[in-house]
Design an enzyme around this catalytic site. Structure first.
Site, PDB file in Angstrom:
ATOM      1  N   ARG A  77     -16.503 -32.542 -43.714  1.00 50.16           N
ATOM      2  CA  ARG A  77     -15.923 -31.686 -44.358  1.00 50.16           C
ATOM      3  C   ARG A  77     -17.289 -30.805 -45.540  1.00 50.16           C
ATOM      4  NH1 ARG A  77     -10.508 -31.388 -42.892  1.00 50.16           N
ATOM      5  NH2 ARG A  77      -9.709 -33.204 -42.487  1.00 50.16           N
ATOM      6  N   GLU A  78     -18.336 -30.842 -45.618  1.00 50.82           N
ATOM      7  CA  GLU A  78     -18.793 -30.364 -45.570  1.00 50.82           C
ATOM      8  C   GLU A  78     -18.752 -27.904 -45.430  1.00 50.82           C
ATOM      9  OE1 GLU A  78     -22.216 -30.507 -48.086  1.00 50.82           O
ATOM     10  OE2 GLU A  78     -22.297 -27.973 -47.926  1.00 50.82           O
ATOM     11  N   GLY A 114     -11.497 -27.728 -36.285  1.00 51.17           N
ATOM     12  CA  GLY A 114     -10.635 -26.808 -36.864  1.00 51.17           C
ATOM     13  C   GLY A 114     -11.052 -25.541 -37.616  1.00 51.17           C
ATOM     14  N   GLY A 116     -11.652 -25.099 -40.364  1.00 45.62           N
ATOM     15  CA  GLY A 116     -12.255 -24.366 -41.582  1.00 45.62           C
ATOM     16  C   GLY A 116     -13.784 -24.176 -40.906  1.00 45.62           C
ATOM     17  N   THR A 117     -13.616 -24.915 -39.631  1.00 46.67           N
ATOM     18  CA  THR A 117     -15.005 -25.039 -38.940  1.00 46.67           C
ATOM     19  C   THR A 117     -15.373 -23.769 -38.402  1.00 46.67           C
ATOM     20  OG1 THR A 117     -14.769 -27.314 -38.686  1.00 46.67           O
ATOM     21  CG2 THR A 117     -16.852 -26.596 -37.177  1.00 46.67           C
ATOM     22  N   ASP A 139      -3.954 -31.584 -35.832  1.00 48.88           N
ATOM     23  CA  ASP A 139      -2.494 -29.905 -36.146  1.00 48.88           C
ATOM     24  C   ASP A 139      -2.242 -28.875 -35.619  1.00 48.88           C
ATOM     25  OD1 ASP A 139      -4.521 -30.193 -39.609  1.00 48.88           O
ATOM     26  OD2 ASP A 139      -3.015 -31.950 -38.333  1.00 48.88           O
ATOM     27  N   ARG A 174      20.090 -48.295 -40.701  1.00 49.81           N
ATOM     28  CA  ARG A 174      19.534 -47.514 -41.302  1.00 49.81           C
ATOM     29  C   ARG A 174      19.144 -46.141 -41.249  1.00 49.81           C
ATOM     30  NH1 ARG A 174      15.144 -52.709 -42.812  1.00 49.81           N
ATOM     31  NH2 ARG A 174      16.121 -54.219 -44.295  1.00 49.81           N
ATOM     32  N   GLY A 182      -0.575 -32.817 -39.971  1.00 53.59           N
ATOM     33  CA  GLY A 182      -0.508 -31.561 -39.448  1.00 53.59           C
ATOM     34  C   GLY A 182      -0.959 -30.341 -40.368  1.00 53.59           C
ATOM     35  N   GLU A 234       3.923 -33.967 -43.357  1.00 54.76           N
ATOM     36  CA  GLU A 234       3.018 -33.597 -44.921  1.00 54.76           C
ATOM     37  C   GLU A 234       3.411 -32.886 -45.193  1.00 54.76           C
ATOM     38  OE1 GLU A 234      -0.625 -35.287 -44.252  1.00 54.76           O
ATOM     39  OE2 GLU A 234      -1.096 -33.365 -42.693  1.00 54.76           O
TER      40      GLU A 234
END
Ligand code: F6P
Length: 347
Positions: A77-78, A114, A116-117, A139, A174, A182, A234
């Site tokens: 994730r650089e 994604g 950021g890339t 995602d 239950r 995501g 999430e």
């Protein structure tokens, strides 16, 4: 005198997902076999570009990887342009990248990743590199394309998990809560929740309230359906640091007295061999990216719009997120199937 062979670099960055190797293969085989190019792969995303850490990719290295999960190049994730001092400018990472790009005699760079890339890819393009992006993420939240590769594989994995939860929920009467990934988008929860027959789906994009959630669970119980499946993304709003699944499970148990259990699917959604759909999609993206390079169509992202491959300017993509809209056709259809988004009492 023979024309100099074009030489291109490939990198995979951000969270991994099934299909990355299919995309690498799509770019590499097209570049080598269709356009006679040379190909190198940078290790660990943008970090490999900064540290000149790369491997030559010949046709032989690209065989046998179509069905392989993960990425043979590794990822990270650089973020080379991330502000590193209080003056706000990036230090020397972009300069190093430009130097490495020149010294390696590269004609183009393919960045597979994604949001950021793509943002970094656009900034490198503005610095003068010939860049083509390929949208990847489970995602499905990259702006400018209808679908990212990795998404369908994750939907298949999450749906299979939800299918399994139905039998144990029914056996124990239950309420089962399953949390899917995501990031800040609800695409995975929406698609897997609908495919898996979820009774309640909670998305970051659609504000919910816990009263609606509990009313839905109780009304099922009263309709002689003493179990429910709640699919939560999430990234939903929650009051504390507990996982989304834990918060919702505790709230339902507290307000209804019904027995609840939670499952956080986590990284299982990112692992394993790509679904056939993603093998084809990633190959299409890869082949088209190589074509964009051959045609000199840089500063673009390979996109699929209405099932056609098109090149979208990276400047339109960088920094944006594609979120589920309240009037998304699948949201409307899910409601018609009786699925609650936890917002009945918000109207
Ligand atoms: O972007 C893909 C993704 O799996 C998200 O769904 C998730 O929130 C994030 O990556 C997890 O990040 P990391 O792999 O750094 O823990």
């Amino acid at each position: 005198m023979s024309k100099k062979k074009k030489r291109i670099g490939i990198l995979t960055a951000g969270g991994d997902c099934p299909g990355l190797n299919a995309a690498i293969r799509g770019v590499g085989k097209t570049a080598i076999m269709e356009y006679g190019m040379e190909v190198i792969g940078f290790r660990s995303g943008y970090s490999g570009l900064i540290h000149n850490d790369y491997v030559e990719l010949k046709e032989s290295q690209l065989s046998g990887i179509l069905t392989l999960g993960g990425t043979i190049l590794g990822t990270s994730r650089e973020k080379p342009f991330k502000m590193v001092n209080n003056q706000g400018e990036a230090k020397d990472k972009p300069v190093t990248i430009l130097q490495n790009y020149e010294n390696l005699g590269l004609d183009a760079l393919v960045c597979i990743g994604g949001n950021g890339t793509m943002k970094t890819a656009n900034m490198l393009s503005m610095e003068g590199l010939n860049v083509v992006g390929i949208p990847k993420t489970i995602d499905n939240d990259v702006w400018g394309t209808d679908v990212t590769f990795g998404f369908e594989s994750a939907v298949d994995i999450a749906t299979e998990a939800i299918d399994r939860l139905h039998t144990t929920a029914n056996s124990h009467q239950r309420v089962m809560i399953i949390e899917v990934m995501g990031h800040n988008a609800g695409w995975l929860a929406l698609y897997a929740g609908t495919a898996g027959g979820g009774d309640i789906i909670l998305l970051p994009e659609l504000p919910y309230n816990i009263r609606s959630v509990c009313k839905k669970v109780e009304s099922r119980y009263e309709d002689n359906k003493p179990y429910s499946i709640v699919v939560v993304a999430e990234g939903i709003e929650k009051p504390d640091k507990r996982s989304a699944a834990s918060y919702i499970a505790d709230a339902i148990s507290t307000y209804t007295g019904l027995e609840t259990r939670e499952t956080v699917l986590g990284y299982i959604q990112r692992g394993g061999s790509p679904a056939p759909f993603d093998r084809i999609l990633a190959t299409r993206y890869g082949a088209f990216a190589a074509q964009c390079i051959a045609e000199g169509n840089f500063g673009t992202m390979a996109s699929i719009i209405n099932n056609k491959t098109v090149a979208v300017p990276l400047s339109e993509v960088g920094g944006k997120t594609r979120l589920v809209q309240p009037d998304d056709p699948l949201v409307i259809i899910a409601r018609r199937m009786g699925i609650s988004f936890g917002d009945e009492f918000l109207k």
